[in-house]
Design a protein around this motif. Sequence first.
Motif, PDB file in Angstrom:
ATOM      1  N   GLN A 164       0.856  -1.188   0.000  1.00  0.00           N
ATOM      2  CA  GLN A 164       0.000   0.000   0.000  1.00  0.00           C
ATOM      3  C   GLN A 164       0.890   1.235   0.000  1.00  0.00           C
ATOM      4  O   GLN A 164       1.869   1.289   0.747  1.00  0.00           O
ATOM      5  N   LEU A 165       0.520   2.198  -0.829  1.00  0.00           N
ATOM      6  CA  LEU A 165       1.339   3.386  -1.032  1.00  0.00           C
ATOM      7  C   LEU A 165       0.529   4.638  -0.720  1.00  0.00           C
ATOM      8  O   LEU A 165      -0.617   4.766  -1.158  1.00  0.00           O
ATOM      9  N   VAL A 166       1.151   5.559   0.009  1.00  0.00           N
ATOM     10  CA  VAL A 166       0.485   6.813   0.356  1.00  0.00           C
ATOM     11  C   VAL A 166       1.426   7.970   0.054  1.00  0.00           C
ATOM     12  O   VAL A 166       2.503   8.075   0.653  1.00  0.00           O
ATOM     13  N   GLU A 167       0.992   8.835  -0.871  1.00  0.00           N
ATOM     14  CA  GLU A 167       1.802   9.986  -1.238  1.00  0.00           C
ATOM     15  C   GLU A 167       1.475  11.191  -0.372  1.00  0.00           C
ATOM     16  O   GLU A 167       0.357  11.309   0.139  1.00  0.00           O
ATOM     17  N   SER A 168       2.435  12.084  -0.248  1.00  0.00           N
ATOM     18  CA  SER A 168       2.234  13.343   0.457  1.00  0.00           C
ATOM     19  C   SER A 168       3.221  14.364  -0.080  1.00  0.00           C
ATOM     20  O   SER A 168       4.180  14.004  -0.772  1.00  0.00           O
ATOM     21  N   GLY A 169       2.977  15.636   0.237  1.00  0.00           N
ATOM     22  CA  GLY A 169       3.926  16.674  -0.125  1.00  0.00           C
ATOM     23  C   GLY A 169       3.510  17.549  -1.291  1.00  0.00           C
ATOM     24  O   GLY A 169       4.215  18.505  -1.628  1.00  0.00           O
TER      25      GLY A 169
END
Length: 124
Positions: free
Chosen positions: A3-8
């Motif tokens: 599972q991948l979670v992007e931020s920024g």
Amino acid sequence: QVQLVESGGGLVQAGGSLRLSCAASGRTFSSYAMGWFRQAPGKERESVAALNWSGHSTYYADSVKGRFTISRDNAKNAVYLQMNNLKPEDTAVYYCAAARSNRLVVHTSSYDYWGQGTQVTVSS
């Protein structure tokens, strides 16, 4: 399963910088090739940058060479995209993706897991 979670992501003026982060779940993160992709409205998703399991092999789209840097920290299960000298044409939703391969993987269709994306908007 990863599972991948992007931020920024966010809004930045042309010439500015942003650093995207992608946090990955799973104990085998270091065995995956990772990549960053983007999709602008009305356009197909395109590869921006990618790297192999160790980070020693990298790929950059011509449009971002010299401005973007991809990196990973396998101890933290994370991959990053440092974006400098941003341009309005960099505006898009940016996605992090993982491929079940320890080699460098470039093509969108070769990636197995995707994050939900983070919006990057560059104003002129």
